[in-house]
Scaffold this active site. Structure first.
Site, PDB file in Angstrom:
ATOM      1  N   GLU A 108     -18.851   4.650   0.324  1.00  0.00           N
ATOM      2  CA  GLU A 108     -18.112   4.113  -0.815  1.00  0.00           C
ATOM      3  C   GLU A 108     -18.925   4.146  -2.111  1.00  0.00           C
ATOM      4  OE1 GLU A 108     -18.549   2.551   2.124  1.00  0.00           O
ATOM      5  OE2 GLU A 108     -16.561   2.617   3.030  1.00  0.00           O
ATOM      6  N   SER A 161      -4.488   4.568   6.128  1.00  0.00           N
ATOM      7  CA  SER A 161      -4.360   3.159   5.745  1.00  0.00           C
ATOM      8  C   SER A 161      -3.973   2.997   4.285  1.00  0.00           C
ATOM      9  CB  SER A 161      -5.682   2.419   5.984  1.00  0.00           C
ATOM     10  OG  SER A 161      -5.984   2.411   7.355  1.00  0.00           O
ATOM     11  N   HIS A 196      -5.473  -3.836   1.671  1.00  0.00           N
ATOM     12  CA  HIS A 196      -5.909  -4.805   2.680  1.00  0.00           C
ATOM     13  C   HIS A 196      -6.654  -5.976   2.059  1.00  0.00           C
ATOM     14  CE1 HIS A 196      -4.713  -1.416   5.032  1.00  0.00           C
ATOM     15  NE2 HIS A 196      -5.070  -1.928   6.184  1.00  0.00           N
ATOM     16  N   PHE A 232     -14.418  -3.020   0.631  1.00  0.00           N
ATOM     17  CA  PHE A 232     -15.337  -1.896   0.385  1.00  0.00           C
ATOM     18  C   PHE A 232     -15.152  -1.322  -1.017  1.00  0.00           C
ATOM     19  CE2 PHE A 232     -13.992  -1.327   5.024  1.00  0.00           C
ATOM     20  CZ  PHE A 232     -14.797  -2.377   5.433  1.00  0.00           C
ATOM     21  N   ARG A 237       0.830  -1.215   0.000  1.00  0.00           N
ATOM     22  CA  ARG A 237       0.000   0.000   0.000  1.00  0.00           C
ATOM     23  C   ARG A 237       0.861   1.260   0.000  1.00  0.00           C
ATOM     24  NH1 ARG A 237      -1.913   0.455   6.245  1.00  0.00           N
ATOM     25  NH2 ARG A 237      -0.329  -0.922   7.090  1.00  0.00           N
ATOM     26  N   ARG A 278      -1.772  -5.017   3.053  1.00  0.00           N
ATOM     27  CA  ARG A 278      -1.406  -4.350   4.291  1.00  0.00           C
ATOM     28  C   ARG A 278      -0.039  -4.742   4.851  1.00  0.00           C
ATOM     29  NH1 ARG A 278      -2.271  -5.690   9.886  1.00  0.00           N
ATOM     30  NH2 ARG A 278      -2.398  -3.807  11.144  1.00  0.00           N
ATOM     31  N   ASP A 313      -7.627  -8.296  11.662  1.00  0.00           N
ATOM     32  CA  ASP A 313      -8.995  -7.775  11.541  1.00  0.00           C
ATOM     33  C   ASP A 313     -10.006  -8.870  11.198  1.00  0.00           C
ATOM     34  OD1 ASP A 313      -8.515  -5.200  12.287  1.00  0.00           O
ATOM     35  OD2 ASP A 313      -8.397  -4.388  10.258  1.00  0.00           O
TER      36      ASP A 313
END
Lengths: 283, 322
Positions: free
Chosen positions: B66, B45, B117, B91, B18, B175, B125
């Site tokens: 989104e 992020s 991610h 998302f 990322r 990530r 998560d």
């Protein structure tokens, strides 16, 4: 496109209604109800209010842009686009047929002049219009962006995401109109999913709201759009709540959700056309 | 990892992919004033902060919305902008599939959907965020290009390359801190597979983080006298069918490796290519019809059978099936 006077706009509206009915009848499918109800609005936009060029380029720099979010009312849009020179009126014969650019719901895939984004799945047009309006600001292009939504469409969550965003960024070069005919496929909006006080909702989201109570009266539609335009450039996006009657112009279609998405029979078409003067020549 | 392995590619630094996106976006923004950024409340992020700081007027914080972000981005192409949307892969795809389908893909808009991610390596998560279906959803859409780079450098190069490519793109990255084993000055060619290691017994087609696992697997196989070819499939669509067919004609069998469901992933695309052109044994490394769970990236890759050891086993199985 030259600004057409009121008398001419009324004539054009009659022809557009004939086009709508004939297109839907010819293929026995499509959405005549709200197309008829929004005729004055479309004619006012394309023949009086917007600065636009029928030679069409996607970016529309220096032009006012129009987005149709409730894409199922494509017949009224196609008629107005054809009658203002985006493509030949003859092409209306291909509406909803195989290999046509006039898809059931508006699309860009076949490169139909006048259409900048596909619509049909509801709730998406306002977001696109706001994005285009913000780009006009970035490009220092002072023209406006217009978008039309349905009132049933207000039940989609994305509309309210966009409403919040438009106010947050002060997208004040945008006039969003709601076709407030109080009908949707399954019945009156108050029975299907009550919209309650739409004006208060949009005001609460931070928009300037203009109410056009007589959305099928050309003078009132023009006045509403002028009022909306006068409110642009003042830090808030503008919402035009346009009260219309679904099926307006044809006595047996008016005011009911029944003609949302069905086509008239041969007899019904003849009856309806008898109520609408052929002013510009049928295609 | 066994430190005695003789790896064909090595690394001195680890970094998240990322960050490659964030740095690539900044560079793309400097090269082209039409590049704009949108983010749904995940600027940190997605590493979009540097772009936002340098080009505040070209950056749009959208909030947690989104669907609106995708629509805005589609609209922003009208007037010539090149919008890059940023949020988590979950998302970026499943949550907004219809918006992407109608407003971006069907409308053929020049939107770059940038998704962090992705996959199991998101880690702790857990499964709500570990999307393993995104490649499948995106590759099914006509007009859409699907790219899954393997490390920081390749992600940065890919980000700059998609800014120059006309049309909708799905760019998938992740990530975790991951070895940087490809060169900083690489030229990223969309749709062109990269043969990283030549071999003769089996081809390993890998994408994303699992390209590193494939590099490790090659060294492990070599110790056992097996010659593996490693091909980095950074572009899943359009797929470089020519490179795939040529390699398997030579090696006679293959393994696909991806951090994604088997259904709908890279392996499916390779299988289609082989079955039509050059049928050969193919073993799949991927998640087999299950959701993920919380854990460290390394633990998860091991538990779900996605690491180098599993690639080695799959390669041997493919060879045995020849």
């Amino acid at each position: 496109m030259e600004k057409q006077p009121l008398a001419q706009l009324t004539k054009i509206s009659s022809q557009v209604r004939r086009d709508i009915l004939r297109m839907v009848h010819a293929v026995q499918s499509g959405h005549p109800g709200a197309s008829l109800g929004c005729t004055e609005f479309f004619v006012a936009l394309y023949f009086n209010q917007m600065k636009h060029d029928s030679s069409f380029n996607m970016d529309g720099v220096g032009e006012d842009l129009f987005f149709l979010s409730n894409g199922h009312i494509s017949p009224v849009w196609y008629s107005v686009l054809a009658r203002s020179g985006y493509f030949s009126v003859e092409e209306m014969k291909t509406f909803r047929k195989l290999n046509s650019r006039l898809q059931g719901h508006p699309a860009t895939e076949e490169h139909l002049p006048g259409v900048r984004i596909a619509s049909g799945s509801l709730g998406q047009g306002l977001s696109a219009a706001i994005g285009a309006a913000q780009v006009k600001k970035l490009n220092q292009d002072d023209r406006l962006v217009y978008v039309l939504m349905g009132d049933g469409e207000q039940q989609e969550g994305q509309v309210w995401e966009a409403a919040m965003y438009g106010a947050h960024y002060g997208v004040d070069n945008l006039i969003a109109t709601i076709d407030f005919n109080r009908q949707q496929i399954d019945g009156p909006t108050k029975d299907v999913m009550d919209l309650k006080d739409l004006k208060a909702k949009w005001e609460a989201f931070g928009w300037e709201v203009v109410e056009t109570v007589e959305g099928n009266n050309m003078e009132a539609v023009l006045a509403g759009l002028e009022k909306a335009k006068s409110l642009t450039g003042k830090g808030k996006p503008v919402l035009n709540l346009l009260h219309t009657e679904m099926g307006y112009g044809v006595d047996f279609m008016v005011g009911t959700h029944k003609w949302h998405g069905i086509a008239p029979s041969d007899e019904q078409l003849a009856n309806a056309l008898g109520q609408l003067e052929e002013t510009l020549g049928d295609y | 990892m066994d430190k005695t392995l003789d790896l064909k590619y090595t690394y001195t630094e680890k970094k998240d992919t990322r960050s490659g996106f964030g740095d690539g976006l900044l560079e793309a923004g400097r090269r082209n004033p039409n590049v704009v950024g949108l983010c749904a409340d995940l600027i940190g992020s997605l590493k979009m902060g540097a772009f936002q700081k340098e080009f505040p007027e070209r950056f749009f914080q959208v909030g947690i919305a989104e669907a609106n972000m995708i629509g805005l981005a589609a609209g922003m192409t009208i007037g010539g902008k090149i919008p890059f949307t940023g949020t988590f892969a979950n998302f970026s795809t499943g949550r907004v599939y219809d918006q992407i389908r109608q407003s971006v893909a069907y409308s053929d808009k020049n939107v770059k959907i940038c998704a962090s991610h992705a996959g199991l390596t998101l880690g702790e998560d857990g499964a709500t965020h570990q999307i393993l279906e995104d490649v499948g959803m995106m590759k099914m859409l006509p007009h859409m290009t699907v790219i899954n780079p393997c490390d920081y450098n390749q992600t940065k190069a890919a980000t700059m390359a998609i800014a120059e490519h006309e049309g909708p793109v799905y760019l998938r990255f992740g990530r975790p801190s991951w070895p940087i084993f490809t060169p900083a000055d690489q030229k990223f060619e969309i749709g062109k597979a990269w043969k990283m290691i030549e071999g003769t017994d089996v081809t390993i087609f890998a994408t994303g983080h699992l390209v590193w696992e494939a590099v490790v697997a090659e060294a492990m196989l070599r110790e056992e006298g097996i010659s593996a070819e490693v091909i980095n499939i950074h572009t899943i669509k359009p797929l470089d069918e020519e490179a795939i067919i040529a390699s398997v004609k030579k090696t006679g069998c293959a393994v696909s490796a991806e951090e994604h469901q088997l259904n709908g992933g890279l392996g499916d695309s390779i299988a289609q290519t082989l079955i039509r052109n050059n049928p050969a044994p193919l073993e799949y490394i991927g998640v087999n019809d299950s959701f993920g769970e919380s854990g460290t990236p390394t633990e998860l890759l091991e538990k779900y059978g996605l690491n180098a050891e599993n690639i080695v086993k799959a390669a041997k199985k493919a060879i045995a099936r020849k």
